[in-house]
Each structure stands twice: as structure tokens, then as C-alpha cells.
Design an enzyme around this catalytic site. Structure first.
Site, PDB file in Angstrom:
ATOM      1  N   LYS A  46       4.116  51.607  50.868  1.00  0.00           N
ATOM      2  CA  LYS A  46       5.414  51.119  50.383  1.00  0.00           C
ATOM      3  C   LYS A  46       5.944  52.025  49.274  1.00  0.00           C
ATOM      4  O   LYS A  46       7.104  52.440  49.307  1.00  0.00           O
ATOM      5  CB  LYS A  46       5.240  49.678  49.865  1.00  0.00           C
ATOM      6  CG  LYS A  46       6.505  49.041  49.349  1.00  0.00           C
ATOM      7  CD  LYS A  46       6.426  47.534  49.396  1.00  0.00           C
ATOM      8  CE  LYS A  46       5.694  46.937  48.198  1.00  0.00           C
ATOM      9  NZ  LYS A  46       6.483  46.970  46.956  1.00  0.00           N
ATOM     10  N   SER A  47       5.109  52.336  48.295  1.00  0.00           N
ATOM     11  CA  SER A  47       5.560  53.186  47.175  1.00  0.00           C
ATOM     12  C   SER A  47       6.065  54.538  47.683  1.00  0.00           C
ATOM     13  O   SER A  47       7.095  55.039  47.232  1.00  0.00           O
ATOM     14  CB  SER A  47       4.395  53.463  46.224  1.00  0.00           C
ATOM     15  OG  SER A  47       4.113  52.340  45.448  1.00  0.00           O
ATOM     16  N   ARG A  84      10.048  56.249  47.826  1.00  0.00           N
ATOM     17  CA  ARG A  84      10.328  57.566  47.245  1.00  0.00           C
ATOM     18  C   ARG A  84      10.825  58.533  48.302  1.00  0.00           C
ATOM     19  O   ARG A  84      11.717  59.349  48.032  1.00  0.00           O
ATOM     20  CB  ARG A  84       9.060  58.112  46.576  1.00  0.00           C
ATOM     21  CG  ARG A  84       8.745  57.383  45.262  1.00  0.00           C
ATOM     22  CD  ARG A  84       7.278  57.497  44.914  1.00  0.00           C
ATOM     23  NE  ARG A  84       6.945  56.988  43.596  1.00  0.00           N
ATOM     24  CZ  ARG A  84       6.766  55.697  43.298  1.00  0.00           C
ATOM     25  NH1 ARG A  84       6.912  54.783  44.234  1.00  0.00           N
ATOM     26  NH2 ARG A  84       6.444  55.331  42.070  1.00  0.00           N
ATOM     27  N   GLY A 107      11.342  45.891  43.135  1.00  0.00           N
ATOM     28  CA  GLY A 107      11.263  46.394  41.766  1.00  0.00           C
ATOM     29  C   GLY A 107      11.298  47.910  41.729  1.00  0.00           C
ATOM     30  O   GLY A 107      11.899  48.514  40.843  1.00  0.00           O
ATOM     31  N   ARG A 121      12.845  40.004  36.299  1.00  0.00           N
ATOM     32  CA  ARG A 121      11.928  41.088  35.919  1.00  0.00           C
ATOM     33  C   ARG A 121      12.518  41.981  34.825  1.00  0.00           C
ATOM     34  O   ARG A 121      13.715  42.231  34.803  1.00  0.00           O
ATOM     35  CB  ARG A 121      11.535  41.892  37.170  1.00  0.00           C
ATOM     36  CG  ARG A 121      10.819  40.981  38.160  1.00  0.00           C
ATOM     37  CD  ARG A 121      10.345  41.696  39.370  1.00  0.00           C
ATOM     38  NE  ARG A 121       9.265  42.611  39.060  1.00  0.00           N
ATOM     39  CZ  ARG A 121       8.684  43.391  39.966  1.00  0.00           C
ATOM     40  NH1 ARG A 121       9.098  43.356  41.225  1.00  0.00           N
ATOM     41  NH2 ARG A 121       7.714  44.195  39.631  1.00  0.00           N
ATOM     42  N   GLN A 165       6.916  53.185  37.864  1.00  0.00           N
ATOM     43  CA  GLN A 165       8.346  53.031  38.147  1.00  0.00           C
ATOM     44  C   GLN A 165       9.173  53.615  37.010  1.00  0.00           C
ATOM     45  O   GLN A 165      10.149  54.325  37.236  1.00  0.00           O
ATOM     46  CB  GLN A 165       8.676  51.553  38.359  1.00  0.00           C
ATOM     47  CG  GLN A 165       8.031  51.011  39.631  1.00  0.00           C
ATOM     48  CD  GLN A 165       8.178  49.509  39.790  1.00  0.00           C
ATOM     49  OE1 GLN A 165       8.634  48.819  38.891  1.00  0.00           O
ATOM     50  NE2 GLN A 165       7.767  49.003  40.936  1.00  0.00           N
ATOM     51  N   ASP A 179      -2.053  46.467  41.761  1.00  0.00           N
ATOM     52  CA  ASP A 179      -1.593  45.530  42.797  1.00  0.00           C
ATOM     53  C   ASP A 179      -2.763  44.841  43.516  1.00  0.00           C
ATOM     54  O   ASP A 179      -2.557  43.914  44.292  1.00  0.00           O
ATOM     55  CB  ASP A 179      -0.707  46.259  43.811  1.00  0.00           C
ATOM     56  CG  ASP A 179       0.609  46.707  43.168  1.00  0.00           C
ATOM     57  OD1 ASP A 179       1.014  46.101  42.158  1.00  0.00           O
ATOM     58  OD2 ASP A 179       1.220  47.667  43.664  1.00  0.00           O
ATOM     59  N   ARG A 224       1.682  37.096  38.028  1.00  0.00           N
ATOM     60  CA  ARG A 224       0.477  37.114  38.873  1.00  0.00           C
ATOM     61  C   ARG A 224      -0.784  36.675  38.135  1.00  0.00           C
ATOM     62  O   ARG A 224      -1.810  36.475  38.785  1.00  0.00           O
ATOM     63  CB  ARG A 224       0.272  38.494  39.515  1.00  0.00           C
ATOM     64  CG  ARG A 224       1.206  38.728  40.675  1.00  0.00           C
ATOM     65  CD  ARG A 224       0.823  39.935  41.517  1.00  0.00           C
ATOM     66  NE  ARG A 224       1.833  40.165  42.545  1.00  0.00           N
ATOM     67  CZ  ARG A 224       2.180  41.348  43.009  1.00  0.00           C
ATOM     68  NH1 ARG A 224       1.580  42.433  42.546  1.00  0.00           N
ATOM     69  NH2 ARG A 224       3.104  41.448  43.946  1.00  0.00           N
ATOM     70  N   ARG A 256       2.049  39.503  47.858  1.00  0.00           N
ATOM     71  CA  ARG A 256       0.608  39.707  47.672  1.00  0.00           C
ATOM     72  C   ARG A 256      -0.132  38.368  47.490  1.00  0.00           C
ATOM     73  O   ARG A 256      -1.300  38.248  47.829  1.00  0.00           O
ATOM     74  CB  ARG A 256       0.345  40.665  46.516  1.00  0.00           C
ATOM     75  CG  ARG A 256       0.995  42.034  46.777  1.00  0.00           C
ATOM     76  CD  ARG A 256       0.328  43.192  46.114  1.00  0.00           C
ATOM     77  NE  ARG A 256       1.233  44.341  46.102  1.00  0.00           N
ATOM     78  CZ  ARG A 256       1.369  45.223  47.100  1.00  0.00           C
ATOM     79  NH1 ARG A 256       0.644  45.107  48.186  1.00  0.00           N
ATOM     80  NH2 ARG A 256       2.227  46.226  47.006  1.00  0.00           N
TER      81      ARG A 256
END
Ligand code: S3P
Length: 432
Positions: free
Chosen positions: A21-22, A26, A93, A122, A168, A319, A350, A392
Site C-alpha cells: 500500500k505505501s 508513492r 492518511g 487525524r 508520511q 502497523d 489502536r 487492521r
């Protein structure tokens, strides 16, 4: 209707986790900044990363799906258009924190970034504060959250020490630094995932690492990326790995996983707990590599002992820490996570969500300001857990169910589609 996950027999087989995902976020954004078309192979097809493709289109890029590949025709570093309406980041995010870095330094334009209810809770000052120091015109809501208003303006480089370990924020400032006059130096006291640095290096940017500082010279004209291969997501794979470790008699091979050294904290933690996960991880070096390492993992179930996680290991497994809590329930002795207050600012709080959720399933777990303490009992009763819309947590509940005595009902399992749309089908295949 909650989704039921019954106690499972051994998990067996080979599995290819969804794309990272990250790295997908990008890839889409940086491809959007290129002048020539970029082919992204194995782009993640999930709610979050589709929000990023939509944003790239809204800012003037063209996106074509060709079989399993995504072709992005970008607008160049300085060509982001001003859309008619808001840029909707959905639940992402990463998208809402990276985009301002690109948009603030455009030659002209005005943008409003917003997202869902979770995004609006957030913290965004972490990106706005250093961007303001660079000269940016950026406004948040009074409590420091989205919506974010941006007016294009000229930026200048700064020396900045990240007050929180956040890839981030680092990535946002690297993007802003490319448009700024002068040099931008970003000091990162704890190493965080370096996918942006690697991809920018692959796109020809001469950025460099000086000790714990990443240095980028500004007024960059163009980026050029031929193509990008996105590896499998270790953070998604981690749910299958932990299921394989916890469900007695399991033996899995997880194929094509990204093994970037800034992401593999969970593998060291698993090893300390006594789990058998064979991997060939990346050897650390001083240079910024221009590629992402990929490999296979061989997973077998085993008994576990408790461990302590803290300090510089936290960002490398951020994560996956909810899964460490679950592992701790089945381990002998105590499992402690400290230094992880950042968990409070994820898609949900979390720390609270994991503590309340697992306690509801019978776990002996206490929350602390910056983590949790689990007393391992070797088993978990089961019950009902609410994902609170956090992908998650949904997958955590599912894995807990497979390893539990009575099974687990997960409320709002759909949340998993943010990062792993085929999660349930993949689990079912391993259990069959
Ligand atoms: C991400 C960085 C981490 C991580 C998130 C993805 C990224 O967040 O928790 O899931 O893609 O850069 P922070 O930068 O807030 O630590």
C-alpha cells in the site's frame, strides 16, 4: 451482520499477498509528477490506493488500467491543476499527508483536501508546521485536522528534525523540498520506512543520506521513472504469517513480499518470540537504494515466548503492533510494547481499540500511555470484536478467530478492503 471466523484447522499452501500500500501510493503520486508516462506493475487495487489514482486524475494526470498494470501520464513536477471541487482522500492518511508536499510549491493554484470521518480526526499539524516554516500557505481546521486548504506559493528549504517518527511527514517534506529554493535537510531520530527516498532516487533525484539526515537540493526540474514494480505488502502478509504461526499444524509460503529493512520489524519480533519464519532480509547499508528488495517467507506454527518491543524497533513494525498483542496472548510470559504512542493516531486509536477488542475476546491485556502489556495465557476464548472501521483491526479479529477456542465475530469486516480486499478469500483458501 458480523462476519464469523471459526477456529481453524491447519493453514496450508502458498499465498501471494496484495501489493504494498505505501509503495503503491508513492508510485501513483510520483508517476503523476513525471513528464513521461510511467507503468506501474502490480499496483494495489484497494479503496485507499484507488483514492490516490483518483487524486492524480483530478490534478490533471491520466490513468489507464492495462491488464494488471496501471499506466500514469503525469503532469510534471509543476503542473498540478486546480480542480473544481475538493480532493477527496477517503480514508488515506498517506495521501492526505503526502499531497500537500507536492501542492504547496506549485506555481499557482488552490486546493482543498478532505476525507472521511476517521481522516478528520487525524493530526495534520505535523505536516502543516514544517511546511509553514518553508513558506507554505496552508490552513487546517482549528483543531489541527482536515479539511486542509492550500494556496500555491514559493517555498524555501529548511533544516528540520522530525518530532514524531513518521514516514508520511518525511515524505511530504521531501516532496516540498524538491520545489523549494535551497537545500532541505530532514533529520529522522528514528528510522522510518524509506520508500519515498528509494523511488525518488530511481526517478533520478540526487538525494543523499548524511547520518540520520536526508538531504534534498531544491528547484528540481523533472523526474523520470521508466516503470515501477510494486512488491507484496509485508503489513498485509503479516496477518497470514501470524495466522500461520498461531494455528497449530500450519505451514505456509508467503511469496513475493517486500523485505525493505525499514519494514521488517515484525520478522525480528517473531524470531525473538520463537516463531519459525525463514526469510532472507535486506542487509543495511549507508546508500539510499533505488529499488525495493523482494523475497519469500516460509512460515510454520510453533509455541511462543513473550517479548519486549520499544525504541527504534517501533517504527519498523508500527502497523504490525496490534498483531504483536495477539501473539502475546498465545505466548508464555509477558509481552510489552512501549514507545508506541503513535498508535493512538492511526485509522483508530489502536492502543484503546486493541486493548478493548482483545479483552473482549478474553485476553489479559492492559493499555499504557504508549503501548500495552499482555499476560500470555496460551489461548484466547473468542467473542465479538468491532473493527471501528479500521482495516487492521478487522483483520486482527479474523486471525484471532482462527486461533481462538470459540471463534470470533468481526463487526464491519468490510473495512479490510482499505488495504486487503481479498483477505477473506485468501484465508479461506489457506484453510481449505
Ligand atoms: C505510512 C507510514 C506510517 C504507517 C502508515 C503508512 C506511509 O504512518 O503507519 O500505515 O505510507 O508512509 P506514519 O507516517 O504516520 O508513521
Amino acid at each position: 451482520m458480523p462476519t464469523h471466523f471459526a477456529p481453524s484447522g491447519p493453514l496450508r499452501g502458498r499465498i501471494r499477498p496484495p501489493a504494498d500500500k505505501s509503495i503503491s501510493h508513492r508510485a501513483a503520486l510520483i508517476a503523476g509528477m513525471c513528464d513521461s508516462p510511467v507503468t506501474i506493475r502490480n499496483y494495489l487495487d484497494s479503496d485507499d490506493t484507488n483514492s490516490t489514482l483518483d487524486a492524480v486524475k483530478l490534478l490533471g494526470g491520466a490513468v489507464e488500467h492495462r491488464g494488471g498494470e496501471v499506466l500514469v501520464r503525469g503532469v510534471g513536477l509543476r503542473g498540478a491543476l486546480e480542480p473544481g471541487g475538493i480532493v477527496d482522500v477517503g480514508n488515506s492518511g498517506t495521501l492526505i499527508r503526502l499531497l500537500p508536499g507536492w501542492l504547496c510549491g506549485q506555481p499557482s493554484g488552490h486546493w482543498r483536501l478532505d476525507g472521511d470521518e476517521s481522516i478528520r480526526r487525524r493530526p495534520m499539524r505535523r505536516v502543516a508546521a514544517p511546511l509553514l516554516e518553508m513558506g507554505a500557505k496552508i490552513e487546517l481546521s482549528p483543531d489541527g485536522t482536515a479539511p486542509i486548504e492550500i494556496e500555491a506559493t514559493a517555498l524555501h528549504g529548511i533544516d528540520y528534525t522530525l518530532p514524531v517518527a513518521s514516514a508520511q511527514v518525511k515524505s511530504c517534506l521531501l516532496l516540498a523540498g524538491m520545489a523549494a529554493s535551497g537545500t532541505t535537510r530532514i533529520r529522522e531520530p528514528l528510522v522510518t520506512r524509506d520508500h519515498t527516498e528509494r523511488m525518488l532516487a530511481a526517478a533520478g533525484l540526487p538525494l543523499r543520506r548524511e547520518g540520520d539526515t536526508i538531504v534534498v537540493d531544491g528547484l528540481v526540474d523533472e523526474l523520470e521513472l521508466g516503470g515501477i514494480d510494486v512488491p507484496g505488502d509485508l503489513s498485509s502478509a503479516a496477518f497470514m504469517i501470524v495466522a500461520g504461526v498461531l494455528v497449530r499444524g500450519s505451514r505456509l509460503v508467503v511469496e513475493g513480499v517486500g523485505l525493505n529493512r525499514t519494514r521488517i520489524g515484525i520478522l525480528s519480533i517473531l524470531e525473538r518470540m520463537g516463531a519459525v519464519v525463514l526469510a532472507d532480509p535486506e542487509v543495511p547499508g549507508n546508500e539510499i537504494p533505488d529499488h525495493e528488495p523482494v523475497g519469500d517467507l516460509d512460515v510454520a506454527s510453533t509455541t511462543l515466548v513473550g517479548t519486549t518491543v520499544g525504541g527504534d524497533e517501533v517504527p519498523l513494525a508500527i502497523d504490525e503492533l496490534p498483531l504483536v498483542a495477539l501473539l502475546g496472548c498465545f505466548a508464555e510470559g509477558r509481552t510489552v510494547v512501549t514507545g508506541a504512542e503513535e498508535l493512538r493516531f492511526k485509522e483508530s486509536d489502536r492502543i484503546a481499540a486493541v486493548v478493548d477488542g482483545l479483552r473482549g475476546l478474553g485476553a489479559e491485556i492492559e493499555g499504557t500511555d504508549d503501548g500495552f502489556v499482555v499476560e500470555g495465557t496460551g489461548s484466547l476464548r473468542g467473542g465479538t470484536i468491532d473493527s471501528l472501521g479500521d482495516h487492521r483491526l478487522a483483520m486482527l479479529g479474523a486471525v484471532a478467530g482462527l486461533a481462538s477456542e470459540q471463534g470470533v465475530d468481526v463487526v464491519n469486516m468490510r473495512a479490510a478492503s482499505v488495504s486487503y480486499p481479498d483477505f477473506q478469500a485468501d484465508l479461506a483458501r489457506l484453510a481449505a
